[in-house]
Scaffold this motif. Sequence first.
Motif, PDB file in Angstrom:
ATOM      1  N   ALA A  51       0.794  -6.898   2.441  1.00 21.02           N
ATOM      2  CA  ALA A  51       1.189  -5.516   2.180  1.00 21.02           C
ATOM      3  C   ALA A  51       1.846  -5.423   0.809  1.00 21.02           C
ATOM      4  O   ALA A  51       2.151  -6.438   0.183  1.00 21.02           O
ATOM      5  CB  ALA A  51       2.166  -5.042   3.254  1.00 21.02           C
ATOM      6  N   VAL A  52       2.065  -4.186   0.384  1.00 17.41           N
ATOM      7  CA  VAL A  52       2.870  -3.919  -0.806  1.00 17.41           C
ATOM      8  C   VAL A  52       4.137  -3.225  -0.319  1.00 17.41           C
ATOM      9  O   VAL A  52       4.073  -2.233   0.408  1.00 17.41           O
ATOM     10  CB  VAL A  52       2.126  -3.037  -1.828  1.00 17.41           C
ATOM     11  CG1 VAL A  52       3.040  -2.666  -2.983  1.00 17.41           C
ATOM     12  CG2 VAL A  52       0.883  -3.750  -2.340  1.00 17.41           C
ATOM     13  N   VAL A  67       7.268  -0.227   3.333  1.00 18.88           N
ATOM     14  CA  VAL A  67       5.857  -0.572   3.184  1.00 18.88           C
ATOM     15  C   VAL A  67       5.148   0.591   2.502  1.00 18.88           C
ATOM     16  O   VAL A  67       5.192   1.720   2.988  1.00 18.88           O
ATOM     17  CB  VAL A  67       5.215  -0.844   4.561  1.00 18.88           C
ATOM     18  CG1 VAL A  67       3.723  -1.118   4.411  1.00 18.88           C
ATOM     19  CG2 VAL A  67       5.924  -1.988   5.272  1.00 18.88           C
ATOM     20  N   LEU A  68       4.514   0.299   1.353  1.00 18.98           N
ATOM     21  CA  LEU A  68       3.724   1.334   0.688  1.00 18.98           C
ATOM     22  C   LEU A  68       2.303   1.367   1.237  1.00 18.98           C
ATOM     23  O   LEU A  68       1.744   2.430   1.434  1.00 18.98           O
ATOM     24  CB  LEU A  68       3.687   1.112  -0.823  1.00 18.98           C
ATOM     25  CG  LEU A  68       4.973   1.374  -1.580  1.00 18.98           C
ATOM     26  CD1 LEU A  68       4.724   1.272  -3.076  1.00 18.98           C
ATOM     27  CD2 LEU A  68       5.568   2.719  -1.240  1.00 18.98           C
ATOM     28  N   PRO A  77      -4.374   2.851   7.343  1.00 19.58           N
ATOM     29  CA  PRO A  77      -3.228   3.741   7.126  1.00 19.58           C
ATOM     30  C   PRO A  77      -2.661   4.324   8.422  1.00 19.58           C
ATOM     31  O   PRO A  77      -1.547   4.840   8.422  1.00 19.58           O
ATOM     32  CB  PRO A  77      -3.796   4.853   6.233  1.00 19.58           C
ATOM     33  CG  PRO A  77      -5.263   4.819   6.473  1.00 19.58           C
ATOM     34  CD  PRO A  77      -5.617   3.393   6.814  1.00 19.58           C
ATOM     35  N   ASN A  78      -3.406   4.215   9.522  1.00 14.32           N
ATOM     36  CA  ASN A  78      -2.933   4.735  10.809  1.00 14.32           C
ATOM     37  C   ASN A  78      -2.317   3.650  11.692  1.00 14.32           C
ATOM     38  O   ASN A  78      -2.000   3.907  12.856  1.00 14.32           O
ATOM     39  CB  ASN A  78      -4.085   5.420  11.554  1.00 14.32           C
ATOM     40  CG  ASN A  78      -4.586   6.630  10.790  1.00 14.32           C
ATOM     41  OD1 ASN A  78      -3.788   7.424  10.307  1.00 14.32           O
ATOM     42  ND2 ASN A  78      -5.887   6.734  10.640  1.00 14.32           N
ATOM     43  N   MET A  93       3.233   2.243  10.106  1.00 16.70           N
ATOM     44  CA  MET A  93       3.799   1.177   9.278  1.00 16.70           C
ATOM     45  C   MET A  93       3.865   1.599   7.820  1.00 16.70           C
ATOM     46  O   MET A  93       4.799   1.243   7.116  1.00 16.70           O
ATOM     47  CB  MET A  93       2.992  -0.101   9.445  1.00 16.70           C
ATOM     48  CG  MET A  93       3.234  -0.774  10.775  1.00 16.70           C
ATOM     49  SD  MET A  93       2.513  -2.403  10.773  1.00 16.70           S
ATOM     50  CE  MET A  93       2.505  -2.745  12.505  1.00 16.70           C
ATOM     51  N   LYS A  94       2.862   2.374   7.389  1.00 15.44           N
ATOM     52  CA  LYS A  94       2.874   2.862   6.019  1.00 15.44           C
ATOM     53  C   LYS A  94       4.063   3.804   5.861  1.00 15.44           C
ATOM     54  O   LYS A  94       4.213   4.774   6.599  1.00 15.44           O
ATOM     55  CB  LYS A  94       1.575   3.589   5.699  1.00 15.44           C
ATOM     56  CG  LYS A  94       1.480   4.023   4.263  1.00 15.44           C
ATOM     57  CD  LYS A  94       0.136   4.635   3.958  1.00 15.44           C
ATOM     58  CE  LYS A  94       0.065   5.006   2.495  1.00 15.44           C
ATOM     59  NZ  LYS A  94      -1.266   5.503   2.144  1.00 15.44           N
ATOM     60  N   GLY A  95       4.947   3.495   4.922  1.00 13.17           N
ATOM     61  CA  GLY A  95       6.146   4.291   4.686  1.00 13.17           C
ATOM     62  C   GLY A  95       7.351   3.828   5.479  1.00 13.17           C
ATOM     63  O   GLY A  95       8.443   4.349   5.299  1.00 13.17           O
ATOM     64  N   MET A  96       7.162   2.842   6.363  1.00  9.84           N
ATOM     65  CA  MET A  96       8.251   2.358   7.217  1.00  9.84           C
ATOM     66  C   MET A  96       9.225   1.476   6.429  1.00  9.84           C
ATOM     67  O   MET A  96       8.816   0.604   5.672  1.00  9.84           O
ATOM     68  CB  MET A  96       7.675   1.557   8.382  1.00  9.84           C
ATOM     69  CG  MET A  96       8.728   0.999   9.322  1.00  9.84           C
ATOM     70  SD  MET A  96       7.995   0.084  10.688  1.00  9.84           S
ATOM     71  CE  MET A  96       7.308   1.428  11.640  1.00  9.84           C
TER      72      MET A  96
END
Length: 157
Positions: A51-52, A67-68, A77-78, A93-96
């Motif tokens: 991840a980034v 997480v970006l 992304p979901n 997870m994206k944005g978490m």
Amino acid sequence: MTGLTPRAYGHFRRILLAGALLASAATAMAQAASPTGLWQTIDDKTGQPKAVVQIVEDSDGTLSGKVLNGLGSNDDPNRRCTACTDSRKDQLMKGMTIINGMKPDGDTWDGGEILDPENGKIYKCKMHLEDGGQKLVVRGYIGISLLGRSQTWIRQQ
């Protein structure tokens, strides 16, 4: 500039240029001395990028990381944290935010926590920079630092 001889003006210009170069180097060194920025996480078991993560300094001076986006097989992304047991249960997870509360302690950052979204567990965390600030060694542990595992993340430009 009025009142300066051409020779003095040349010296003045060189001094301004040197000052600008020093300011630029100081900014680069400050970034290298801090884990703030973008990091490509590397799975410590497979050696593959996962991840980034973006690490930022919060208003209270602590660091947090979110997480970006995922990489490779983690790039959905979901994707949700189904294994999480706290308020992040079933969240994207994206944005978490997975790192929080990291405080500077000399050349390391300590006192915070890191979430492993794969198993939903929260670990104590410490981290330090290596390779001139281009690598971040992130250690998650239970109890004492010896009882844990480390990942080396790579700084992204």
